[in-house]
Scaffold this motif. Structure first.
Motif, short mmCIF file in Angstrom:
data_model
loop_
_atom_site.label_atom_id
_atom_site.label_comp_id
_atom_site.label_asym_id
_atom_site.label_seq_id
_atom_site.Cartn_x
_atom_site.Cartn_y
_atom_site.Cartn_z
N ALA A 187 10.76 20.92 41.17
CA ALA A 187 10.51 22.36 41.30
C ALA A 187 9.69 22.69 42.54
N GLY A 188 9.51 21.70 43.42
CA GLY A 188 8.73 21.94 44.63
C GLY A 188 7.25 22.07 44.37
N ARG A 189 6.78 21.45 43.28
CA ARG A 189 5.36 21.50 42.94
C ARG A 189 4.78 20.09 43.02
N SER A 190 3.48 20.00 42.78
CA SER A 190 2.83 18.71 42.73
C SER A 190 2.20 18.50 41.36
N LEU A 191 1.83 17.27 41.08
CA LEU A 191 1.19 16.95 39.81
C LEU A 191 -0.08 17.77 39.60
N ASP A 192 -0.78 18.09 40.67
CA ASP A 192 -2.02 18.86 40.58
C ASP A 192 -1.79 20.27 40.05
N ASP A 193 -0.54 20.74 40.09
CA ASP A 193 -0.24 22.07 39.58
C ASP A 193 -0.12 22.10 38.06
N ILE A 194 -0.15 20.94 37.42
CA ILE A 194 0.09 20.84 35.98
C ILE A 194 -1.18 20.40 35.28
N ASP A 195 -1.72 21.27 34.43
CA ASP A 195 -2.87 20.91 33.63
C ASP A 195 -2.44 19.90 32.57
N ARG A 196 -3.34 18.94 32.23
CA ARG A 196 -2.93 17.85 31.35
C ARG A 196 -3.98 17.57 30.26
N PRO A 197 -4.26 18.56 29.41
CA PRO A 197 -5.15 18.26 28.28
C PRO A 197 -4.50 17.27 27.33
N GLN A 198 -5.32 16.52 26.62
CA GLN A 198 -4.78 15.51 25.70
C GLN A 198 -5.54 15.51 24.39
N LEU A 199 -4.78 15.54 23.31
CA LEU A 199 -5.37 15.43 21.98
C LEU A 199 -5.85 14.00 21.77
N ILE A 200 -7.11 13.84 21.40
CA ILE A 200 -7.70 12.52 21.19
C ILE A 200 -8.42 12.51 19.85
N VAL A 201 -7.95 11.65 18.95
CA VAL A 201 -8.62 11.51 17.67
C VAL A 201 -10.01 10.94 17.90
N CYS A 202 -11.01 11.62 17.32
CA CYS A 202 -12.40 11.20 17.52
C CYS A 202 -13.08 11.08 16.16
N SER A 203 -13.48 9.87 15.84
CA SER A 203 -14.22 9.61 14.61
C SER A 203 -15.57 9.01 15.01
N LEU A 204 -16.60 9.82 14.91
CA LEU A 204 -17.91 9.46 15.47
C LEU A 204 -18.96 9.40 14.38
N ASP A 205 -19.73 8.32 14.39
CA ASP A 205 -20.83 8.20 13.44
C ASP A 205 -21.78 7.11 13.95
N ASP A 206 -23.06 7.29 13.72
CA ASP A 206 -24.01 6.23 14.10
C ASP A 206 -23.71 4.94 13.33
N ASP A 207 -23.12 5.10 12.15
CA ASP A 207 -22.65 3.95 11.37
C ASP A 207 -21.24 3.62 11.86
N ARG A 208 -21.11 2.59 12.69
CA ARG A 208 -19.84 2.27 13.32
C ARG A 208 -18.73 1.99 12.30
N ALA A 209 -19.05 1.24 11.26
CA ALA A 209 -18.05 0.89 10.26
C ALA A 209 -17.51 2.14 9.55
N LYS A 210 -18.39 3.09 9.27
CA LYS A 210 -17.97 4.33 8.64
C LYS A 210 -17.03 5.12 9.55
N ALA A 211 -17.37 5.16 10.83
CA ALA A 211 -16.53 5.89 11.79
C ALA A 211 -15.13 5.29 11.86
N LEU A 212 -15.07 3.96 11.91
CA LEU A 212 -13.76 3.31 11.99
C LEU A 212 -12.94 3.51 10.73
N ASP A 213 -13.58 3.45 9.57
CA ASP A 213 -12.86 3.66 8.32
C ASP A 213 -12.35 5.10 8.20
N ASN A 214 -13.11 6.05 8.74
CA ASN A 214 -12.66 7.45 8.71
C ASN A 214 -11.37 7.63 9.50
#
Length: 313
Positions: A187-214
């Motif tokens: 289309a005569g454009r560049s990659l910079d013309d396209i915004d690229r947000p990404q869905l990222i699953v985030c499970s965060l906890d100070d208790d690492r094992a709990k975060a991973l199990d979630n």
């Protein structure tokens, strides 16, 4: 609504409302978010291009823009089977269908009077019929939630942005970026013309094992539902085969919990940002380093505000 206000106060750029299974539609929450905020952008992540026709999509997002001018993003995807099939949708020629819908919606939001006779869109002499108020073009960018190679390339050609998929490894993005670039060059454009947000699953906890199990339950379901994507992300065929011996579609809760025992921590962390706050931030940086322009954090666990705080620092 409370979380969106909290995220806006913390400096987040945007909030995205999903619409996938028959759980909750995207438009009503988007309107609610718009009504209680002043700055944050609000995107559909994503509606599908089959169940609402192009004219209704344009009218809907014009209305949302009235509520939150300049803050609305129209995210559209091609939906998925078996759900689409179960509600009577035949997703044939998805590329052509997406092209026709995006073109029509864009022209209507630009306040054009539109006639379009295609295979999937047929409209004649229509426009956004504003009786009171200005008729300036609506500043509503259109993003496509693309997964397949050809849809990704089409996105680079016709869309303002892409909503990159979740539960993939950061290195999985590299092929997507190449395809977007190829489409943009068409289309005569560049990659910079396209915004690229990404869905990222985030499970965060100070208790690492709990975060991973979630995160493990969601990861297990996805390993069974999307094995081709998981394989491309580096998950072993042996693990995918073991899980598929346990899960059916739709999987029961008992099957999911049984299959979860097969999923090791390293696989959870391969395709999600899970663990301590430091681990989660480091993983999100990997996605950014591999082409994502803006992470969309998909929070798991009970303390969403803790996740917002961790990434607002």
């Amino acid at each position: 609504m409370e979380y969106v206000r909290y995220a806006e106060a913390a400096g987040f750029e945007a909030v995205w409302q999903a619409e996938s299974r028959l759980v909750r539609d995207a438009i009503v929450p988007m309107a609610a978010f718009a009504a209680v905020t002043d700055r944050i952008r609000i995107g559909s992540g994503v509606i599908n291009n089959w169940t609402r026709n192009a004219a209704i999509i344009a009218a809907t997002f014009s209305t949302l823009d009235d509520l939150a001018p300049g803050r609305i993003i129209c995210g559209i995807g091609a939906w998925w089977d078996p759900l689409a099939r179960q509600v009577g949708i035949d997703r044939r020629k998805p590329l052509l269908a997406m092209r026709e819908v995006v073109e029509t919606v864009r022209r209507l939001l630009a306040m054009e009077k539109v006639t379009f006779e295609g295979e999937f869109v047929s409209v004649h002499d229509i426009e956004i019929d504003i009786v009171h108020g200005h008729r300036n073009p609506k500043q509503v960018p259109i993003y496509i939630g693309a997964t397949g190679d050809r849809m990704m390339e089409l996105t680079g050609e016709i869309a303002d942005g892409v909503v990159l998929n979740y539960l993939v490894s950061p290195t999985y993005n590299r092929k997507a970026i190449d395809l977007l670039d190829a489409g943009a060059r068409k289309a005569g454009r560049s990659l910079d013309d396209i915004d690229r947000p990404q869905l990222i699953v985030c499970s965060l906890d100070d208790d690492r094992a709990k975060a991973l199990d979630n995160a493990r339950e969601l990861v297990t379901q996805y390993l069974g539902q999307q094995p081709h994507i998981m394989k491309a992300s580096g998950v072993s065929s042996e693990l995918l085969d073991q899980i598929n011996q346990v899960l059916t579609w739709p999987a029961t809760e008992a099957q999911i919990h049984e299959a979860m025992k097969l999923v090791p921590d390293d696989v959870v962390q391969l395709i999600t940002a899970s663990g301590t706050p430091e681990e989660c931030r480091a993983k999100v940086r990997e996605y950014v380093e591999n082409g994502c322009t803006c992470p969309i954090l998909y929070p798991l666990g009970d303390d969403v505000k803790a996740m917002i705080d961790a990434f607002a620092k």
